[in-house]
Design a protein around this motif. Sequence first.
Motif, mmCIF file in Angstrom:
data_model
loop_
_atom_site.group_PDB
_atom_site.id
_atom_site.type_symbol
_atom_site.label_atom_id
_atom_site.label_comp_id
_atom_site.label_asym_id
_atom_site.label_seq_id
_atom_site.Cartn_x
_atom_site.Cartn_y
_atom_site.Cartn_z
ATOM 1 N N ASP A 116 6.157 1.660 15.315
ATOM 2 C CA ASP A 116 7.596 1.543 15.034
ATOM 3 C C ASP A 116 8.010 2.261 13.744
ATOM 4 O O ASP A 116 8.955 1.855 13.071
ATOM 5 N N GLY A 117 7.284 3.289 13.365
ATOM 6 C CA GLY A 117 7.653 4.055 12.168
ATOM 7 C C GLY A 117 7.369 3.342 10.866
ATOM 8 O O GLY A 117 7.834 3.783 9.806
ATOM 9 N N LYS A 118 6.597 2.231 10.938
ATOM 10 C CA LYS A 118 6.343 1.465 9.711
ATOM 11 C C LYS A 118 4.843 1.427 9.414
ATOM 12 O O LYS A 118 4.022 1.455 10.330
ATOM 13 N N LEU A 119 4.529 1.292 8.141
ATOM 14 C CA LEU A 119 3.124 1.130 7.750
ATOM 15 C C LEU A 119 2.755 -0.344 7.856
ATOM 16 O O LEU A 119 3.505 -1.214 7.403
ATOM 17 N N SER A 120 1.577 -0.616 8.408
ATOM 18 C CA SER A 120 1.140 -2.011 8.485
ATOM 19 C C SER A 120 0.298 -2.331 7.249
ATOM 20 O O SER A 120 -0.194 -1.440 6.551
ATOM 21 N N LEU A 121 0.117 -3.621 7.025
ATOM 22 C CA LEU A 121 -0.697 -4.063 5.893
ATOM 23 C C LEU A 121 -2.139 -3.595 6.063
ATOM 24 O O LEU A 121 -2.777 -3.152 5.102
ATOM 25 N N ALA A 122 -2.639 -3.665 7.301
ATOM 26 C CA ALA A 122 -4.028 -3.244 7.547
ATOM 27 C C ALA A 122 -4.193 -1.760 7.213
ATOM 28 O O ALA A 122 -5.188 -1.354 6.588
ATOM 29 N N THR A 123 -3.207 -0.958 7.586
ATOM 30 C CA THR A 123 -3.285 0.483 7.293
ATOM 31 C C THR A 123 -3.246 0.726 5.794
ATOM 32 O O THR A 123 -3.987 1.564 5.258
ATOM 33 N N LEU A 124 -2.372 -0.017 5.102
ATOM 34 C CA LEU A 124 -2.290 0.161 3.648
ATOM 35 C C LEU A 124 -3.634 -0.179 3.000
ATOM 36 O O LEU A 124 -4.116 0.559 2.131
ATOM 37 N N LYS A 125 -4.237 -1.285 3.440
ATOM 38 C CA LYS A 125 -5.524 -1.683 2.845
ATOM 39 C C LYS A 125 -6.588 -0.606 3.081
ATOM 40 O O LYS A 125 -7.338 -0.253 2.183
ATOM 41 N N GLN A 126 -6.594 -0.087 4.303
ATOM 42 C CA GLN A 126 -7.570 0.955 4.626
ATOM 43 C C GLN A 126 -7.289 2.221 3.794
ATOM 44 O O GLN A 126 -8.206 2.847 3.255
ATOM 45 N N ALA A 127 -6.025 2.547 3.656
ATOM 46 C CA ALA A 127 -5.639 3.742 2.886
ATOM 47 C C ALA A 127 -6.072 3.596 1.429
ATOM 48 O O ALA A 127 -6.601 4.538 0.821
#
Length: 351
Positions: free
Chosen positions: A109-120
């Motif tokens: 949905d065009g948004k960053l998830s918390l899991a993605t941020l943590k991985q990043a």
Amino acid sequence: VNFASDNTAGVPPEMIQALIDANHGFVLGYGNDDWTRRLDDRMNALFGRDVATFLVPTGTAANALALAHITPPWGGVICHQSAHIMTDECGAPEFFGGGIKLIGFPGDDGKLSLATLKQAISQYSARRPHQVNAAALSLTQASESGTIYRPAEIAALCETAHAAGLKVHMDGARFGNALSRLNASAADLTWKAGVDVLSFGATKGGAMAAEAIVFFDPKLAEWMPERRKRGGQLLSKHRFIAAQFEAYLEQDRWLAWARHANQMADRLARRLGEAGIEVVWPVEANLVFAIFPKEIDARLKAAGAAYYARRPSMLPPGVKLPAEAVLARMVTSFATTPEEIERFGDLIQKR
Ligand SMILES: Cc1ncc(COP(=O)(O)O)c(C=O)c1O
């Protein structure tokens, strides 16, 4: 019918009137004027705390200067892969930031998830001095897919970002569209959730050219006056940009205009649904994405309707663009009328 962008609309008469009203007498330049002083107070009132506000004429300048200010030249900015800063600013954040690196990630949905941020963060917080380290997170509100981050989502992302030493920027080119949709205050959506700096857009909402960089901790804005000046973004006839922002905020016009744009997007999505057209993301702001069979696309274009086709790579995983179709983006604005939506719908249904 023009749904190409919210910047294809003109400027409401209230905005022109504010410029006419500001257009007499001799007034000092560079922000040393009553309009700018009043706007500073109004911004403090809107956000419920003392903020540091810097007006600039474009959203690209707001994003680039804000990101340059919170990211060292050797730092990285984590963002969504469709973020405007990644795809549409011709390297301005990298240029103003002296070589900062934007790092885009996918997200539903065009948004960053918390899991993605943590991985990043874990991917970009080691191997010094060889690798760029994450220094900032940038969120777009409303997002490039027309969706909205809720205050609790922003708070969770900011908490994780701050715990890793990142600062948080919000690209609010459509901040009014997001805010007017939610039962929340401007503070709830920004500093109360942890946002450090906001690019607060007025142009898409109705101004001629007015964007604000808002720092929620004025101490973080130290040397920002010099950064804006050095970047060529300090207007000398500054009263005219402040007058626009003042007119935008006065009587909550910005929220009424944004609410109208959102309602027109809702109506368009409904009309497309009735015509059997697939709408791609939840319509939460003033952007509607839909898959048009090629013959409908051709018919709309032949009738003079304007909208842009977007890259199929933007589509969520699992949604495939049929060979004979386009992913269309329609943007509504304060100036969109119900009649335009109906005309557009009629053209689609004329099979
Ligand atoms: C999400 C977003 N951010 C920033 C901008 C920057 O706008 P400008 O064209 O004023 O530089 C835009 C404009 O399209 C946008 O859509």
